[in-house]
Motif scaffolding. Sequence first.
Motif, mmCIF file in Angstrom:
data_model
loop_
_atom_site.group_PDB
_atom_site.id
_atom_site.type_symbol
_atom_site.label_atom_id
_atom_site.label_comp_id
_atom_site.label_asym_id
_atom_site.label_seq_id
_atom_site.Cartn_x
_atom_site.Cartn_y
_atom_site.Cartn_z
ATOM 1 N N ASN A 218 0.818 -1.211 0.000
ATOM 2 C CA ASN A 218 0.000 0.000 0.000
ATOM 3 C C ASN A 218 0.850 1.260 0.000
ATOM 4 N N ARG A 219 1.960 1.227 0.711
ATOM 5 C CA ARG A 219 2.849 2.397 0.731
ATOM 6 C C ARG A 219 3.441 2.653 -0.652
ATOM 7 N N VAL A 220 3.794 1.594 -1.346
ATOM 8 C CA VAL A 220 4.288 1.758 -2.714
ATOM 9 C C VAL A 220 3.203 2.373 -3.591
ATOM 10 N N ALA A 221 1.972 1.899 -3.416
ATOM 11 C CA ALA A 221 0.863 2.428 -4.215
ATOM 12 C C ALA A 221 0.600 3.898 -3.897
ATOM 13 N N ALA A 222 0.706 4.271 -2.614
ATOM 14 C CA ALA A 222 0.512 5.665 -2.225
ATOM 15 C C ALA A 222 1.606 6.549 -2.816
ATOM 16 N N TYR A 223 2.804 6.016 -2.926
ATOM 17 C CA TYR A 223 3.929 6.786 -3.474
ATOM 18 C C TYR A 223 3.831 6.941 -4.985
ATOM 19 N N ASN A 224 3.438 5.872 -5.686
ATOM 20 C CA ASN A 224 3.395 5.899 -7.148
ATOM 21 C C ASN A 224 2.441 6.977 -7.656
ATOM 22 N N GLY A 225 2.948 7.834 -8.517
ATOM 23 C CA GLY A 225 2.131 8.888 -9.102
ATOM 24 C C GLY A 225 1.960 10.104 -8.232
ATOM 25 N N SER A 226 2.501 10.102 -7.019
ATOM 26 C CA SER A 226 2.353 11.229 -6.098
ATOM 27 C C SER A 226 3.218 12.407 -6.531
ATOM 28 N N LEU A 227 2.975 13.559 -5.902
ATOM 29 C CA LEU A 227 3.797 14.730 -6.183
ATOM 30 C C LEU A 227 5.255 14.461 -5.834
ATOM 31 N N THR A 228 5.500 13.790 -4.716
ATOM 32 C CA THR A 228 6.876 13.445 -4.339
ATOM 33 C C THR A 228 7.527 12.557 -5.394
ATOM 34 N N HIS A 229 6.784 11.585 -5.910
ATOM 35 C CA HIS A 229 7.298 10.702 -6.957
ATOM 36 C C HIS A 229 7.667 11.518 -8.197
ATOM 37 N N PHE A 230 6.795 12.456 -8.582
ATOM 38 C CA PHE A 230 7.083 13.277 -9.754
ATOM 39 C C PHE A 230 8.329 14.133 -9.528
ATOM 40 N N VAL A 320 0.389 17.435 -15.262
ATOM 41 C CA VAL A 320 1.219 16.244 -15.072
ATOM 42 C C VAL A 320 0.326 15.016 -15.125
ATOM 43 N N VAL A 321 0.623 14.121 -16.052
ATOM 44 C CA VAL A 321 -0.148 12.891 -16.223
ATOM 45 C C VAL A 321 0.720 11.725 -15.780
ATOM 46 N N PHE A 322 0.146 10.873 -14.921
ATOM 47 C CA PHE A 322 0.818 9.633 -14.524
ATOM 48 C C PHE A 322 0.082 8.467 -15.164
ATOM 49 N N ARG A 349 -4.918 6.570 -16.148
ATOM 50 C CA ARG A 349 -4.073 7.754 -15.976
ATOM 51 C C ARG A 349 -4.641 8.616 -14.862
ATOM 52 N N GLN A 350 -3.771 9.389 -14.269
ATOM 53 C CA GLN A 350 -4.139 10.338 -13.227
ATOM 54 C C GLN A 350 -3.596 11.698 -13.655
ATOM 55 N N VAL A 351 -4.474 12.694 -13.711
ATOM 56 C CA VAL A 351 -4.112 14.004 -14.245
ATOM 57 C C VAL A 351 -4.118 15.024 -13.117
ATOM 58 N N SER A 352 -3.017 15.720 -12.956
ATOM 59 C CA SER A 352 -2.868 16.724 -11.903
ATOM 60 C C SER A 352 -2.363 18.021 -12.504
ATOM 61 N N ARG A 353 -2.460 19.085 -11.721
ATOM 62 C CA ARG A 353 -1.935 20.383 -12.130
ATOM 63 C C ARG A 353 -0.955 20.875 -11.072
ATOM 64 N N LEU A 354 0.042 21.621 -11.517
ATOM 65 C CA LEU A 354 1.062 22.139 -10.611
ATOM 66 C C LEU A 354 1.377 23.583 -10.963
ATOM 67 N N THR A 355 1.321 24.451 -9.959
ATOM 68 C CA THR A 355 1.641 25.867 -10.122
ATOM 69 C C THR A 355 2.825 26.205 -9.235
ATOM 70 N N LEU A 356 3.773 26.940 -9.762
ATOM 71 C CA LEU A 356 4.961 27.359 -9.026
ATOM 72 C C LEU A 356 4.783 28.814 -8.611
ATOM 73 N N LEU A 357 4.822 29.085 -7.302
ATOM 74 C CA LEU A 357 4.583 30.426 -6.787
ATOM 75 C C LEU A 357 5.854 31.261 -6.692
ATOM 76 N N ALA A 358 6.996 30.636 -6.779
ATOM 77 C CA ALA A 358 8.288 31.324 -6.746
ATOM 78 C C ALA A 358 8.985 31.099 -8.089
ATOM 79 N N SER A 377 -0.692 22.401 -5.751
ATOM 80 C CA SER A 377 -1.108 21.283 -6.607
ATOM 81 C C SER A 377 -2.618 21.224 -6.653
ATOM 82 N N GLY A 378 -3.139 20.731 -7.771
ATOM 83 C CA GLY A 378 -4.576 20.655 -7.941
ATOM 84 C C GLY A 378 -4.993 19.419 -8.701
ATOM 85 N N GLU A 379 -6.292 19.345 -8.961
ATOM 86 C CA GLU A 379 -6.918 18.192 -9.589
ATOM 87 C C GLU A 379 -6.579 16.918 -8.801
ATOM 88 N N TYR A 380 -5.995 15.896 -9.388
ATOM 89 C CA TYR A 380 -5.874 14.626 -8.665
ATOM 90 C C TYR A 380 -4.984 14.748 -7.437
#
Length: 412
Positions: A218-230, A320-322, A349-358, A377-380
Amino acid sequence: MRYLRLVILLSCWLGAAVAAQAQGRITGVVQDSVTHEPLAFASVFLANTTLGATTTEQGTFVFERVPKGTYDIVGSYVGYRLSKQNITVGAAAQQVTLRLASSGPQLSEVVVHADAHQEDNYRKFTGLFLGGTTFSKQCRIMNPEDVDVAFNDTSKTLTATTPNFVQIENTALGYRIKYYGLHFDYNTETEASGFDGQTVFEEMKPKDDQQRRQWAANRVAAYNGSLTHFLKSVYDNQVTESNFLAQQVRLVQPLRAMRGEQLLKKKKGAFTAADRDSMRVWDELPAIAQLNPAARPIDSLRRVSTDGRTFLRFTNELQVVFFGEAPDPGYTQPMSPIGPVSAKSPTKRQVSRLTLLAPETEIQPNGTLANPLDVVSGEYWGFQKMGEFLPLDYAPPVAVAAPAPTKQAKAK
């Protein structure tokens, strides 16, 4: 991305070596901020990790073999406010002094006013705080009596705070999480929510070997596709190899508004009231998101400095698409990007959005950010909450020698 039902033995996973990381040593002392007297048996932890310690009778503590990176080190003691310092762990040993300020005299009597909506407010808070994923449904707050929930009719804001910590038990991942200094806000009109605080993880003891393997999967599954993974894939220049596709998103004005503004700029003389009304309407029109379907090259996602540090850097927004894993059954939003992605795996697939504030922000070797507040981060990714929350010192297996386990649709 989640909800695993173990159908094969994963002993080869558990025997896999974890990626080697540079490690350092932290020593320190916890003191009263006024008297500088040591505080014996105080709690000290590295926020968002499994690394915690209790001070000796002399108020001292030691952390051995801390993975290289940037952390908040936090001190906690009954009757005192939290003390926090930001430190960067490298090869050289770190010496830290945490001085805690008294929280002041405590009221001898607490008057409780009845709130007919208290139970509803608490239920709303837990749903937003823990999340709606299958793993989140296996999370439980163990000390609800320590959470103060209130709703402000004027600001339409639901808040939740705790004087010490709220403890969450995640039976999907096998962690107990103490969330110190929780401050949660949710606006019922804008539906914007956020929370902050300092957390420490504790490994739960599995009841048997099967549960131990299940938690590992389960921990591997939680990590896969996460923001940290990206972010880890960006740091390692392995974006494509990690099954990610990063595309640039640009927000533009509607074509009609742009053409109207161009005509007004060519107009001679003062603007009329009708002109100003038109411009006001155009300003209120929502921007349109346009997607560049091409994958962003690595140099448009990061900058590597001469001293080897890596920084996340991109313009506008990222989609970002995983690929390879379907979204959680609890995710009710359409999993559709704003533009074409690929025929590689259209349904998984899992689709997310990422905005950089700096302009840029540093990525640590483990895929975390030196300043997490530099991104939104947004969406997924925005959908995932406490159920997928992993400690910073978690490291997935280097190699997976067995097929990915199937997913379960039923939470405990």
